[in-house]
Design a protein around this motif. Sequence first.
Motif, PDB file in Angstrom:
ATOM      1  N   ARG A  61     -14.877   5.961  -1.436  1.00  0.00           N
ATOM      2  CA  ARG A  61     -13.883   7.155  -1.641  1.00  0.00           C
ATOM      3  C   ARG A  61     -13.047   7.473  -0.427  1.00  0.00           C
ATOM      4  O   ARG A  61     -12.196   8.327  -0.333  1.00  0.00           O
ATOM      5  CB  ARG A  61     -14.897   8.480  -1.513  1.00  0.00           C
ATOM      6  CG  ARG A  61     -15.997   8.431  -2.722  1.00  0.00           C
ATOM      7  CD  ARG A  61     -16.761   9.614  -2.777  1.00  0.00           C
ATOM      8  NE  ARG A  61     -18.037   9.440  -1.509  1.00  0.00           N
ATOM      9  CZ  ARG A  61     -19.138   8.402  -1.696  1.00  0.00           C
ATOM     10  NH1 ARG A  61     -19.316   7.961  -2.604  1.00  0.00           N
ATOM     11  NH2 ARG A  61     -19.581   8.361  -0.641  1.00  0.00           N
ATOM     12  N   LEU A  62     -12.994   6.433   0.321  1.00  0.00           N
ATOM     13  CA  LEU A  62     -12.002   6.490   1.451  1.00  0.00           C
ATOM     14  C   LEU A  62     -10.838   5.461   1.575  1.00  0.00           C
ATOM     15  O   LEU A  62     -11.090   4.398   0.780  1.00  0.00           O
ATOM     16  CB  LEU A  62     -12.487   6.271   2.770  1.00  0.00           C
ATOM     17  CG  LEU A  62     -13.896   6.742   3.308  1.00  0.00           C
ATOM     18  CD1 LEU A  62     -14.539   6.146   4.342  1.00  0.00           C
ATOM     19  CD2 LEU A  62     -13.697   8.233   3.539  1.00  0.00           C
ATOM     20  N   LYS A  63      -9.484   6.088   1.860  1.00  0.00           N
ATOM     21  CA  LYS A  63      -8.245   5.393   1.877  1.00  0.00           C
ATOM     22  C   LYS A  63      -7.612   5.621   2.982  1.00  0.00           C
ATOM     23  O   LYS A  63      -7.296   6.827   3.618  1.00  0.00           O
ATOM     24  CB  LYS A  63      -7.501   5.682   0.581  1.00  0.00           C
ATOM     25  CG  LYS A  63      -6.165   4.919   0.524  1.00  0.00           C
ATOM     26  CD  LYS A  63      -5.311   5.418  -0.877  1.00  0.00           C
ATOM     27  CE  LYS A  63      -4.096   4.885  -0.656  1.00  0.00           C
ATOM     28  NZ  LYS A  63      -3.316   5.361  -2.034  1.00  0.00           N
ATOM     29  N   ALA A  64      -7.306   4.482   3.790  1.00  0.00           N
ATOM     30  CA  ALA A  64      -6.522   4.812   5.049  1.00  0.00           C
ATOM     31  C   ALA A  64      -5.109   4.098   4.683  1.00  0.00           C
ATOM     32  O   ALA A  64      -4.896   3.250   4.067  1.00  0.00           O
ATOM     33  CB  ALA A  64      -7.135   3.922   6.304  1.00  0.00           C
ATOM     34  N   THR A  65      -4.139   4.921   5.526  1.00  0.00           N
ATOM     35  CA  THR A  65      -2.746   4.670   5.561  1.00  0.00           C
ATOM     36  C   THR A  65      -2.209   4.521   7.233  1.00  0.00           C
ATOM     37  O   THR A  65      -2.706   5.393   7.653  1.00  0.00           O
ATOM     38  CB  THR A  65      -1.956   5.422   4.768  1.00  0.00           C
ATOM     39  OG1 THR A  65      -2.026   6.790   5.160  1.00  0.00           O
ATOM     40  CG2 THR A  65      -2.432   5.383   3.204  1.00  0.00           C
ATOM     41  N   THR A  67       1.362   4.710   9.257  1.00  0.00           N
ATOM     42  CA  THR A  67       3.009   4.888   9.458  1.00  0.00           C
ATOM     43  C   THR A  67       3.126   4.660  10.862  1.00  0.00           C
ATOM     44  O   THR A  67       2.347   4.093  11.644  1.00  0.00           O
ATOM     45  CB  THR A  67       3.503   6.182   9.218  1.00  0.00           C
ATOM     46  OG1 THR A  67       3.124   7.227  10.369  1.00  0.00           O
ATOM     47  CG2 THR A  67       2.888   6.963   7.694  1.00  0.00           C
ATOM     48  N   LYS A  68       4.446   4.618  11.356  1.00  0.00           N
ATOM     49  CA  LYS A  68       4.756   4.338  12.669  1.00  0.00           C
ATOM     50  C   LYS A  68       3.996   5.192  13.759  1.00  0.00           C
ATOM     51  O   LYS A  68       3.917   4.728  15.133  1.00  0.00           O
ATOM     52  CB  LYS A  68       6.524   4.228  12.814  1.00  0.00           C
ATOM     53  CG  LYS A  68       6.990   2.908  12.206  1.00  0.00           C
ATOM     54  CD  LYS A  68       8.461   3.045  12.537  1.00  0.00           C
ATOM     55  CE  LYS A  68       8.980   1.612  11.737  1.00  0.00           C
ATOM     56  NZ  LYS A  68      10.354   1.564  12.333  1.00  0.00           N
ATOM     57  N   LYS A  69       3.717   6.353  13.467  1.00  0.00           N
ATOM     58  CA  LYS A  69       3.274   7.297  14.455  1.00  0.00           C
ATOM     59  C   LYS A  69       1.851   7.843  14.046  1.00  0.00           C
ATOM     60  O   LYS A  69       1.292   8.577  14.973  1.00  0.00           O
ATOM     61  CB  LYS A  69       4.310   8.347  14.535  1.00  0.00           C
ATOM     62  CG  LYS A  69       5.593   8.076  15.345  1.00  0.00           C
ATOM     63  CD  LYS A  69       5.514   7.526  16.665  1.00  0.00           C
ATOM     64  CE  LYS A  69       6.728   7.475  17.167  1.00  0.00           C
ATOM     65  NZ  LYS A  69       6.653   6.645  18.712  1.00  0.00           N
ATOM     66  N   GLU A  70       1.405   7.566  12.970  1.00  0.00           N
ATOM     67  CA  GLU A  70       0.065   8.210  12.444  1.00  0.00           C
ATOM     68  C   GLU A  70      -0.493   7.596  11.447  1.00  0.00           C
ATOM     69  O   GLU A  70       0.168   6.855  10.810  1.00  0.00           O
ATOM     70  CB  GLU A  70       0.414   9.782  12.089  1.00  0.00           C
ATOM     71  CG  GLU A  70       1.452   9.994  10.930  1.00  0.00           C
ATOM     72  CD  GLU A  70       1.726  11.401  10.786  1.00  0.00           C
ATOM     73  OE1 GLU A  70       1.144  12.331  11.517  1.00  0.00           O
ATOM     74  OE2 GLU A  70       2.466  11.743  10.107  1.00  0.00           O
ATOM     75  N   SER A  71      -1.782   7.707  11.259  1.00  0.00           N
ATOM     76  CA  SER A  71      -2.784   7.229  10.251  1.00  0.00           C
ATOM     77  C   SER A  71      -3.400   8.540   9.503  1.00  0.00           C
ATOM     78  O   SER A  71      -3.618   9.506  10.098  1.00  0.00           O
ATOM     79  CB  SER A  71      -3.601   6.276  10.783  1.00  0.00           C
ATOM     80  OG  SER A  71      -4.421   5.915   9.584  1.00  0.00           O
ATOM     81  N   PHE A  72      -3.481   8.326   8.259  1.00  0.00           N
ATOM     82  CA  PHE A  72      -4.311   9.283   7.586  1.00  0.00           C
ATOM     83  C   PHE A  72      -5.656   8.540   6.935  1.00  0.00           C
ATOM     84  O   PHE A  72      -5.449   7.257   6.437  1.00  0.00           O
ATOM     85  CB  PHE A  72      -3.464   9.781   6.407  1.00  0.00           C
ATOM     86  CG  PHE A  72      -2.169  10.763   6.963  1.00  0.00           C
ATOM     87  CD1 PHE A  72      -1.136  10.310   7.134  1.00  0.00           C
ATOM     88  CD2 PHE A  72      -2.800  12.074   7.212  1.00  0.00           C
ATOM     89  CE1 PHE A  72      -0.041  11.165   7.500  1.00  0.00           C
ATOM     90  CE2 PHE A  72      -1.677  12.804   7.569  1.00  0.00           C
ATOM     91  CZ  PHE A  72      -0.358  12.438   7.592  1.00  0.00           C
TER      92      PHE A  72
END
Lengths: 109, 115
Positions: A61-65, A67-72
Amino acid sequence: EDQVTQSPEALRLQEGESSSLNCSYTVSGLRGLFWYRQDPGKGPEFLFTLYSAGEEKEKERLKATLTKKESFLHITAPKPEDSATYLCAVQYYGQNFVFGPGTRLSVLP
Amino acid sequence: EPEVTQTPSHQVTQMGQEVILRCVPISNHLYFYWYRQILGQKVEFLVSFYNNEISEKSEIFDDQFSVERPDGSNFTLKIRSTKLEDSAMYFCASSEAPSRGEGYTFGSGTRLTVV
């Protein structure tokens, strides 16, 4: 100063209510961003490693993304057993991590 | 699944005493770490260890602390002359190939209480 912050500090969700956790970093020379789950009184449990902007990883159920300054960390249709503290950690030069303060997630049945 | 084992799970010690926290890393891992987490605060890096020597240490890891790999399986953290502010969870971790951080495995921790 290299810094890792996480938001929100705490999150309460109803079972099945999807949401996202944020990790922002100002570390220079990022080598990797890591997500860990920590249950009370336990050590961090590895979830994901992300290395470059645009990268995505999924596990149940988890997905990590990233970017250059943050992660979700996206949590889809969470269950009570997903309740834990989710830690973000950034690896820069050398081998050690800089951990964020964590987000305490509670999923109510 | 291989795991990192830490003993004891809880240690209570008098201020000024020395404590040794023990860890058994995963058998084929070559890189070892100690982290600590003061109650309610972030997990903080203390030290990394490879090839029988310290490879990196934080500002927290001063002369009060030392690490050792006394044999082929154990990895220890010694804290001399403990202070109240040393009370924390201490986590050991190990990895096979840390150059990109894959495969860090943490133990369940030792809760150190200094009274």
